[in-house]
Enzyme design. Structure first.
Site, PDB file in Angstrom:
ATOM      1  N   SER A   1       1.111  72.317  45.618  1.00  0.00           N
ATOM      2  CA  SER A   1       2.181  71.752  46.662  1.00  0.00           C
ATOM      3  C   SER A   1       1.269  71.017  47.610  1.00  0.00           C
ATOM      4  CB  SER A   1       2.696  72.984  47.392  1.00  0.00           C
ATOM      5  OG  SER A   1       3.391  73.895  46.727  1.00  0.00           O
TER       6      SER A   1
ATOM      7  N   ASP B   1       8.649  78.280  48.466  1.00  0.00           N
ATOM      8  CA  ASP B   1       7.503  77.542  47.615  1.00  0.00           C
ATOM      9  C   ASP B   1       7.399  77.851  46.296  1.00  0.00           C
ATOM     10  OD1 ASP B   1       5.520  75.643  47.748  1.00  0.00           O
ATOM     11  OD2 ASP B   1       3.870  77.504  47.559  1.00  0.00           O
TER      12      ASP B   1
ATOM     13  N   GLN C   1      10.038  68.981  48.813  1.00  0.00           N
ATOM     14  CA  GLN C   1       8.768  69.235  48.543  1.00  0.00           C
ATOM     15  C   GLN C   1       8.044  68.029  47.671  1.00  0.00           C
ATOM     16  OE1 GLN C   1       6.634  72.320  45.878  1.00  0.00           O
ATOM     17  NE2 GLN C   1       6.368  73.493  47.793  1.00  0.00           N
TER      18      GLN C   1
END
Length: 280
Positions: free
Chosen positions: A223, A199, A273
């Site tokens: 995110s 991430d 993502q």
């Protein structure tokens, strides 16, 4: 550092298929780091599966998490098949879902095998590069330097000049990363640790074509969803090259892709993502 990283990803079993976080780490905006929820959710799911490794996960970040209280992970054992196992995990705080994830596990199998190449053979070795904490200190960003230390991931940008500046660049990035300290030989621990670290830096790639960066106080980054595929075994206490790009940004959202290679060019994982990049 091994003990700290293991504790960060560890979850306490409260009941059948119900777990609770033991530790937390804040991100630079002083809320719960999304990668931690991702890594702990995968750890909770693995505690309900025997003899199979996770090969993919698909997750949504629903609400900001608080770093001042534990996270509850509720695992739904959806399916146990002959070759594949599926788990759904909902992470909650104050009775409200902050995150959900589906993860798939597979028995070890052989079959067709191919991969793309690492982008270049002349990428600087990680030992020759400064880590993110050093770069933050040199830029006078002491709070960010402390944040980098708390993550317990050694992160070394291949292009250190682009890490904090706001110059307009191609939407591509490469960073070396590894867990600080040695890890156990359990491949589950390495996959959970890599999901935690995956991430990092991904969404920032979507900002490179624009005169800003992920640390801009006038930007709200977050995110929104995260997908990951594990292709081959690896050790995350060895260096991995995280190669990212961003094909598109629109509607206050940036879309990013990532590939993770070992030093000798083996592709071990891929990520995708979409994240919020809203001006405030």
């Amino acid at each position: 550092m091994l003990e700290k990283l293991s504790k960060l990803l560890d979850v306490e079993e409260l009941d059948s298929n119900l777990f609770r976080s033991r530790q937390h780490v804040e991100n630079y905006r002083k809320i719960l780091f999304g990668g931690q929820v991702l890594g702990q959710a995968l750890m909770a799911a693995t505690r309900t599966v025997e003899g199979r490794l996770p090969h993919s996960l698909h997750a949504y970040f629903l609400r900001p998490g608080s770093s001042e209280m534990p996270v509850i992970y509720d695992v739904d054992p959806i399916r146990d098949g002959g070759s594949f196992t599926t788990r759904r995990v909902v992470a909650k705080q104050k009775g409200r879902a902050i995150f959900n994830m589906s993860a798939s596990f597979q028995i070890a199998e052989s079959g067709y095998d191919h991969q793309c190449d690492m982008p270049s053979s002349d990428i600087p070795d990680p030992e020759t590069l400064k880590n993110a904490q050093q770069l933050a200190e040199e830029a006078g960003q002491q709070s960010m330097a402390r944040d980098q230390q708390r993550y317990m991931i050694d992160l070394r940008p291949v292009d250190p000049q682009s890490y904090f500046d706001r110059g307009v660049r191609e939407p591509r990035s490469m960073v070396w990363m590894r867990a600080e300290g040695e890890m156990s030989d359990d491949p589950l621990e390495h996959r959970c640790a890599l999901s935690y670290a995956s991430d990092m830096v991904l969404l920032s790639t979507a900002l490179k074509p624009h005169p800003t960066n992920i640390f801009d106080p006038h930007l709200m980054p977050a995110s929104l969803d995260h997908a990951m595929w594990f292709h081959r075994d690896f050790r995350f206490d060895d260096w991995l090259l995280y190669v990212t790009d961003s094909p598109s940004a629109s509607g206050a959202r940036g879309f990013c892709r990532g590939q993770l290679f070992t030093r000798d060019g083996v592709l071990v994982a891929s990520t995708c993502q979409e994240g919020l990049i809203r001006k405030i």
